[in-house]
Design a protein around this motif. Structure first.
Motif, mmCIF file in Angstrom:
data_model
loop_
_atom_site.group_PDB
_atom_site.id
_atom_site.type_symbol
_atom_site.label_atom_id
_atom_site.label_comp_id
_atom_site.label_asym_id
_atom_site.label_seq_id
_atom_site.Cartn_x
_atom_site.Cartn_y
_atom_site.Cartn_z
ATOM 1 N N THR A 43 47.198 20.969 38.180
ATOM 2 C CA THR A 43 47.720 22.132 37.472
ATOM 3 C C THR A 43 47.035 23.376 38.009
ATOM 4 O O THR A 43 45.803 23.450 38.045
ATOM 5 C CB THR A 43 47.465 22.020 35.961
ATOM 6 O OG1 THR A 43 48.167 20.888 35.451
ATOM 7 C CG2 THR A 43 47.936 23.279 35.235
ATOM 8 N N TYR A 45 47.231 27.634 37.696
ATOM 9 C CA TYR A 45 47.791 28.867 37.135
ATOM 10 C C TYR A 45 47.719 29.927 38.239
ATOM 11 O O TYR A 45 46.637 30.384 38.606
ATOM 12 C CB TYR A 45 46.999 29.294 35.901
ATOM 13 C CG TYR A 45 46.998 28.248 34.810
ATOM 14 C CD1 TYR A 45 48.124 28.051 34.019
ATOM 15 C CD2 TYR A 45 45.880 27.458 34.586
ATOM 16 C CE1 TYR A 45 48.143 27.087 33.026
ATOM 17 C CE2 TYR A 45 45.881 26.491 33.596
ATOM 18 C CZ TYR A 45 47.009 26.303 32.821
ATOM 19 O OH TYR A 45 47.028 25.336 31.828
ATOM 20 N N ARG A 46 48.866 30.309 38.746
ATOM 21 C CA ARG A 46 48.925 31.124 39.973
ATOM 22 C C ARG A 46 48.869 32.618 39.648
ATOM 23 O O ARG A 46 49.887 33.303 39.627
ATOM 24 C CB ARG A 46 50.187 30.768 40.751
ATOM 25 C CG ARG A 46 50.182 29.329 41.270
ATOM 26 C CD ARG A 46 51.562 28.867 41.666
ATOM 27 N NE ARG A 46 52.435 28.763 40.500
ATOM 28 C CZ ARG A 46 53.704 28.351 40.548
ATOM 29 N NH1 ARG A 46 54.238 28.016 41.705
ATOM 30 N NH2 ARG A 46 54.430 28.286 39.455
ATOM 31 N N VAL A 368 42.584 28.065 37.953
ATOM 32 C CA VAL A 368 43.153 29.413 37.974
ATOM 33 C C VAL A 368 42.977 30.000 39.377
ATOM 34 O O VAL A 368 41.848 30.152 39.853
ATOM 35 C CB VAL A 368 42.479 30.335 36.941
ATOM 36 C CG1 VAL A 368 43.132 31.716 36.968
ATOM 37 C CG2 VAL A 368 42.576 29.725 35.549
ATOM 38 N N GLU A 392 52.699 30.850 32.073
ATOM 39 C CA GLU A 392 51.699 30.546 33.096
ATOM 40 C C GLU A 392 50.544 31.543 33.035
ATOM 41 O O GLU A 392 49.374 31.173 33.168
ATOM 42 C CB GLU A 392 52.334 30.559 34.485
ATOM 43 C CG GLU A 392 51.363 30.167 35.587
ATOM 44 C CD GLU A 392 52.038 29.884 36.916
ATOM 45 O OE1 GLU A 392 51.353 29.434 37.846
ATOM 46 O OE2 GLU A 392 53.264 30.122 37.031
ATOM 47 N N GLY A 395 48.453 30.693 30.063
ATOM 48 C CA GLY A 395 47.683 29.483 30.347
ATOM 49 C C GLY A 395 46.482 29.788 31.227
ATOM 50 O O GLY A 395 45.387 29.248 31.016
ATOM 51 N N GLY A 396 46.677 30.667 32.207
ATOM 52 C CA GLY A 396 45.577 31.049 33.076
ATOM 53 C C GLY A 396 44.490 31.799 32.322
ATOM 54 O O GLY A 396 43.288 31.573 32.541
#
Length: 408
Positions: A43, A45-46, A368, A392, A395-396
């Motif tokens: 996973t 987070y971009r 992250v 997203e 989430g990051g």
């Protein structure tokens, strides 16, 4: 994610000298790292990359499909098809009040290519180029490739990360050839108002300095004043190269269509270089860009408002996290985060010695992905992007809070 010679294997004796002067692109390195993590099923987070998550407009996609079916797949004019250059000319007048004829516009393989053409056309060996800090990662490398010298002009948060004539004057001499002005700025999000631009324009006229105005994020300036190009001020059209692209404006990064607008003599030189390197951009992508530029622009306002919403959420989230601080950006889709608090501190058993190391810890331990400020000229900052879907981004932020903690 440190940017160093250890990231690439070059044999100096076998390669051209410029290969030893240029650093690899940190954004390309992050893209590669994130892609490998995703392939492994992790996973991520971009929050590091400038890749809009909005889709390319349907009208542009439909136009590309029609171009394929119509067999519009051959070479075009090296400068780009005339209807596209006419549409760009009209858009510059409509959006910026700038008057450039189609013969003063060169369509290139992305905004980075247009910038490269302009720097190579203007810079001579020994010239010095003023580059405000923070800067986009490719500015100094392209200047070095052209044989000129990057001269960095530091800015501070107290001044909104903006350069002034006073700051420029300290680093200007008889060798100063060019100022690269990027606004809205990547990575800081700084946008210059009309008064600030008028002062910079006067400085450049008085010192006989060229300007490359990188306006790739011009569609996403958030203040009520909007965006103003330095090329619109008296005496600046003849000494300015305007750079833009469809990449960020219309979420067409992969289509690779950028463009420049410049005095005819400069455009001719840029076209000469392009004729011996890439030749014309993709014929199909040009048709898509044409439809995007000359079609309805109402969707840009919707996207702009979405970016403002995300910006405010990201800024609020960053300011909650221990050891992080930031200004609220005025444009583009990045937040320039001061993380200098963490230098020398221990985090998850590692001593943070640099922003590269902090970014590495965030990626490996929290999932992250952020951009260290090193490639943008700062040892104190991280760049976070809000060109990602809200879940997203949230989430990051949650993952960063869990690792770094909240302010007391």
């Amino acid at each position: 994610m440190a940017i160093s010679r250890s990231n690439i294997s070059l044999q100096p004796a076998r390669l051209a000298e410029w290969t030893q002067r240029l650093l690899p692109s940190p954004t390309a390195l992050l893209e590669s790292t994130v892609a490998s993590y995703l392939r492994e099923g992790r996973t991520v987070y971009r929050l590091g990359l400038g890749q809009p998550d909005f889709p390319t407009p349907e009208r542009a996609k439909d136009s590309a499909i029609r171009a394929i079916h119509d067999d519009f797949t051959g070479y075009t004019d090296t400068a780009g098809i005339l209807p596209l250059r006419q549409a760009i000319s009209h858009a510059l007048k409509r959006d910026m009040g700038l008057d450039y004829g189609p013969d003063e516009i060169v369509v290139s393989v992305g905004g980075k290519h247009a910038l490269f053409n302009a720097i190579c056309a203007l810079c001579r060996p020994g010239d010095e180029v003023l580059i405000p800090v923070p800067y986009w990662v490719s500015f100094p490398e392209q200047v070095k490739f052209a044989g000129a010298k990057p001269v960095f002009v530091p800015t501070e948060a107290s001044g909104g990360y903006k350069v002034s004539p006073e700051l420029l004057a300290k680093r200007t001499n008889e060798s100063t050839r060019l100022l690269i002005l990027n606004q809205p700025n990547n990575p800081s999000g700084a946008v210059y108002n009309k008064q600030e631009l008028a002062e910079l324009a006067a400085f450049c006229r008085e010192r006989d300095i060229w300007v490359i105005s990188d306006e790739v994020y011009a569609a996403y300036a958030f203040s009520s004043e909007g965006f103003t190009s330095i090329a619109s001020f008296p005496g600046m059209r003849e000494r300015t190269v305007v750079i833009n692209a469809v990449s960020k404006t219309y979420s067409m990064t992969g289509w690779r269509i950028g463009y420049s607008a410049a005095p005819a003599e400069v455009s001719e030189a840029m076209l000469l270089l392009q004729s011996h390197t890439t030749s014309n951009p993709s014929s199909i992508a040009q048709k898509a860009a044409l439809t995007a530029i000359e079609g309805p622009q109402d969707d840009l306002e919707t996207i702009r408002n979405r970016y403002i919403e995300r910006r405010d959420i990201l800024v609020e989230g960053v300011r909650r996290i221990r050891g992080l601080d930031c200004l609220k950006p005025e444009g583009a889709f990045y937040v320039w985060v001061d993380a200098s608090f963490w230098i020398g501190r221990t985090l998850n058993g590692r001593t943070v010695g640099s922003m590269d190391e902090l970014a590495d810890i965030l990626l490996k331990d929290a999932g992250v992905a952020v951009m260290p400020g090193t490639g943008f000229g700062s040892t104190r900052h991280l760049r976070l992007s809000y060109a990602v879907a809200l879940p997203e981004m949230q989430g990051g932020l949650a993952a960063m809070e869990a690792l770094l903690g909240l302010k007391g």
